[in-house]
Each structure stands twice: as structure tokens, then as C-alpha cells.
Design an enzyme around this catalytic site. Sequence first.
Site, PDB file in Angstrom:
ATOM      1  N   SER A   1       0.810  -1.223   0.000  1.00 28.69           N
ATOM      2  CA  SER A   1       0.000   0.000   0.000  1.00 28.69           C
ATOM      3  C   SER A   1       0.841   1.270   0.000  1.00 28.69           C
ATOM      4  O   SER A   1       0.545   2.226  -0.722  1.00 28.69           O
ATOM      5  CB  SER A   1      -0.934  -0.005   1.218  1.00 28.69           C
ATOM      6  N   GLY A   2       1.911   1.325   0.809  1.00 29.51           N
ATOM      7  CA  GLY A   2       2.736   2.518   0.877  1.00 29.51           C
ATOM      8  C   GLY A   2       3.514   2.764  -0.395  1.00 29.51           C
ATOM      9  O   GLY A   2       3.573   3.893  -0.904  1.00 29.51           O
TER      10      GLY A   2
ATOM     11  N   ALA B   1      13.997  -6.901  -6.594  1.00 30.57           N
ATOM     12  CA  ALA B   1      14.971  -5.857  -6.867  1.00 30.57           C
ATOM     13  C   ALA B   1      15.828  -5.618  -5.638  1.00 30.57           C
ATOM     14  O   ALA B   1      15.336  -5.667  -4.514  1.00 30.57           O
ATOM     15  CB  ALA B   1      14.270  -4.553  -7.262  1.00 30.57           C
TER      16      ALA B   1
ATOM     17  N   ARG C   1      -0.508  -7.103  24.796  1.00 33.72           N
ATOM     18  CA  ARG C   1       0.442  -6.217  25.481  1.00 33.72           C
ATOM     19  C   ARG C   1       0.553  -4.897  24.716  1.00 33.72           C
ATOM     20  O   ARG C   1       0.635  -4.877  23.488  1.00 33.72           O
ATOM     21  CB  ARG C   1       1.816  -6.890  25.565  1.00 33.72           C
TER      22      ARG C   1
ATOM     23  N   ASP D   1       5.791  -0.608   6.977  1.00 36.30           N
ATOM     24  CA  ASP D   1       6.229  -1.503   8.048  1.00 36.30           C
ATOM     25  C   ASP D   1       7.732  -1.753   8.052  1.00 36.30           C
ATOM     26  O   ASP D   1       8.285  -2.156   9.071  1.00 36.30           O
ATOM     27  CB  ASP D   1       5.501  -2.843   7.937  1.00 36.30           C
TER      28      ASP D   1
ATOM     29  N   THR E   1      -1.735  -0.133   7.695  1.00 33.71           N
ATOM     30  CA  THR E   1      -1.845   0.210   6.284  1.00 33.71           C
ATOM     31  C   THR E   1      -2.142   1.688   6.028  1.00 33.71           C
ATOM     32  O   THR E   1      -1.484   2.314   5.194  1.00 33.71           O
ATOM     33  CB  THR E   1      -2.920  -0.669   5.615  1.00 33.71           C
TER      34      THR E   1
ATOM     35  N   HIS F   1     -29.975   7.417  20.660  1.00 37.12           N
ATOM     36  CA  HIS F   1     -30.582   6.372  21.491  1.00 37.12           C
ATOM     37  C   HIS F   1     -31.606   5.576  20.687  1.00 37.12           C
ATOM     38  O   HIS F   1     -32.329   6.136  19.871  1.00 37.12           O
ATOM     39  CB  HIS F   1     -31.276   7.012  22.701  1.00 37.12           C
TER      40      HIS F   1
END
Length: 454
Positions: free
Chosen positions: A15-16, A116, A206, A304, A312, A437
Site C-alpha cells: 500500500s505505501g 529488486a 500487550r 512496516d 496500512t 438512542h
Amino acid sequence: MSGCDVDLFVIGGGSGGVRAARIAAGEHGARVALAEEYRMGGTCVIRGCVPKKLMVFASGFPAAMAEARAYGWQVTTGGFDWTAFRLKLDAELDRLEAAYRAGLKGAGVAVYNTRAVIEEPQLVRLATGERLRARHILVATGGRPFVPEFPGAEHVITSNEIFKLEALPGSVLVVGGGFIACEFASILNGLGVKVTQFYRGTQVLRGFDDEARAHIGGQLVEAGVDLRLGADVAAIERRPGGFCVRGIDGGEAVFDAVVYATGRVPNTAGLGLEAAGVKLGRRGEILVDGWSQSSVPWVHAVGDVTDRINLTPVAIREGHAYADTVFGGTPRQPDHELVASAVFTQPCELGTVGLTEEEARAAGPVEIYATSFRPMRGAFAGRSHRVLMKLVVSAETRKVLGCHIVAPEAGEMIQMAAIAIKMGASKEDFDRTCAVHPSMAEELVTMRKPARAG
């Protein structure tokens, strides 16, 4: 620099990387090439968020049908057809990958379906032997599942392989206590698999709010997951009846499959980064500044592989900001503050944004507003799960520092709460907001007295 084949070479089609390539080429007119050795779309689209969420939907239908009977519907539940589901899942992933490729093509990005690596300064070598010189190189190779070394580690599978199982196992051991482990324990349990979960810590998830962690841990147990805290694997041995797992306590049990979800590590091995002078962190992450700039001027990194916030939408914003900065003449840094996230467990998800109670208390006096109750839909059907709504408020500024929701569709609710908290909303701003509500989310604006302070 003259003599370059492209202005930008992107290594990694997640994605990046795809966002950076599309913006640089399509909006800013750069000459861009991108190499992806597996499938376009990266972890999220191919073996992460998207297929996982579809499995979440699939695993929720047994409970939904049980609720339907409580509401008067005559419903008969048959068996789950994993093969039929997987075929449709594969088709959906093919469609999404095609959309990613079409977007790159439309922007004018040259795509190479191969690996690559950086061979020398500003030179990329493809696995085909072709070499391209680039003014800038962007590394966006994401992360990969981490499996520790132990006897029998070769017998386990990870989140990468779980979507490709030929058949669902009758029993499974999930090892880990993070969001991936908890999600897959919940998914497989919902699909009818007998699930045991090992986690070496004292409570799952955690890093999340302690009260919310305890709520999710109890929910897993109540749903039927055999959650064993303080447990870990010593060895695994293949046997005729499955895989015999010996725990660190000396006990043994046989499972049809063992799934390891013990974290992920940046995917930097073998890319030629260190030889190029790119500094890496302890976990192999590319060390970058706020501009996603590495220690080498012509190498940037997003997503990442930098091990900042491994989500993402964050990778997409990092990629977009990089392209605008380097090729669009609009310098800007991605904003990593107050990023909301969700853990897709069942029957309740965890949605969270901002500080945990523990983090906030360490910074100064706080007031905690929290309530737990049985949601109307489930309570009417006789279900026992409870919802948690929690606001962490600064006692001095009155700003809402964090919001933690454990509830069905919590991921949808936290997105809206995140907007208010990102804008700096106070507890009184929440109080002034009229409730919808009946809804679960109305509790966020009706809690008047703190449950605890200090």
C-alpha cells in the site's frame, strides 16, 4: 543527476509503495518504476487485513444465526464450506490486485514483477539481470512473520499460509498474544475449529489498555478458546495423528496445525541496504527521520519496513507525503499522533485511540470514565458478552487523552471518536453532545461521574 533511467524506483508493491509511485508519477509527472516479487497489494491486500476481515465476517455467522433464532427466525445452520469460501476469497484478492495494477498503469508507472536489490549507489538490479539507475530509491518492502528458533519450528504455519489451507484443521494451537494471534484464535474458533492459544505473558494484547486487554482475554475464554497464559512451546514433533507440542511446563498435546503469530519483523534482508550504507535498527528496520529519509540521501523508506506504526493507512500517508515532498514541491511529514486502530476479535472488537490509562497516569493526574454492560441485541438473545466504553481524561486540561471501546463494531465507532479526540475535544465537549438512542455508542456521551481518578 543526469543519466538516470527513472526519477524514482520503488522496491515493494504494498500500500505505501504503490501510493508513493502513483502520486509521484500520476500527479507530479515523475518517471517511476516499481518492482514487486510476489503479488501487488502487499501484506494488507493479499495476506493480511483484507482476507482476514473477510474471514472475520465468515466466522461471525454461526453466532448471528443463533441470535436470529432468539429473535424468532427459523434458521438451520449447516456446515462451513471452507473450499467454497476460499475460492471466492481468492477471486476477490485477484480483483483487488488487478485494481492496484490498473492504478499503477494509469499513472504511467513501469512495473517489474520480480525482486529488486540495491547493487551500488543509485543503481537497482532486478532478478532478471536488468539494471536501472534512479535519482531516488524508495524501500517499501513491509514486514514478514517472525517464528523463533526451536526444535520442530519447521512444522508451523503463519498468517501468510493460513489463507491457503486446503482444509480447515479440526484442532489448532495459536501461539502468540498480539492482535494477529487473538484475531485468528477468534476467527478459527468461530469457524468451528477447536482452538488452544498459548501466550507467554500474563495477559494478551500487550501495549493496549490493561482494562481492555482483560476484557478481550475474558471474552476469548468465554467464546470457547482454551487460552493459556504463561505458556509457550518447547518443541514440536510430527506424529501420525498430527503435531505433538511439548510446552515449557513439560505437558504435551496433539494438534492438527500450529499457527505462529509471535510478531512481525521488517523485510530488509538481502536488499543490499547495509552495503549501501543504510543504517538499520535492532529489529532490522530502516531508520528514518520525519521525512522518511534514511541515513543515505537517495534512499527513503515507508511502511512496516520502518517499524514506526505498522498500519496500512499509516503506510499510505507516509508514501503520499514522500511523493509530495520529493516530487511535488510540497514538503510535509506524515502525522503519527493519535492514530486509531482496531483488533477484530469476536463477539466484541477492540477499538482504541490515544493514551492507555497506564500511559496517561504516568504523565499526570487523570479521570477515568468507564462503563460495562450487556448490549441490547445480545442481551435479548440471551448472550452474556459485555461491552466496555472508556474515556481517559486529563484532570488538568479536561482533554480526552484516550478512548477504548470493546464492543461489536468497535472499529466503526472508534473512527468517529478519533476525529473528536484528534481535534482536541474535552470531556465537556463529549458531555454537550446529544446521545443517539438506543445505541451502544451513546455511552460515550452520557458518562458523567468518573469511575476513578488520580
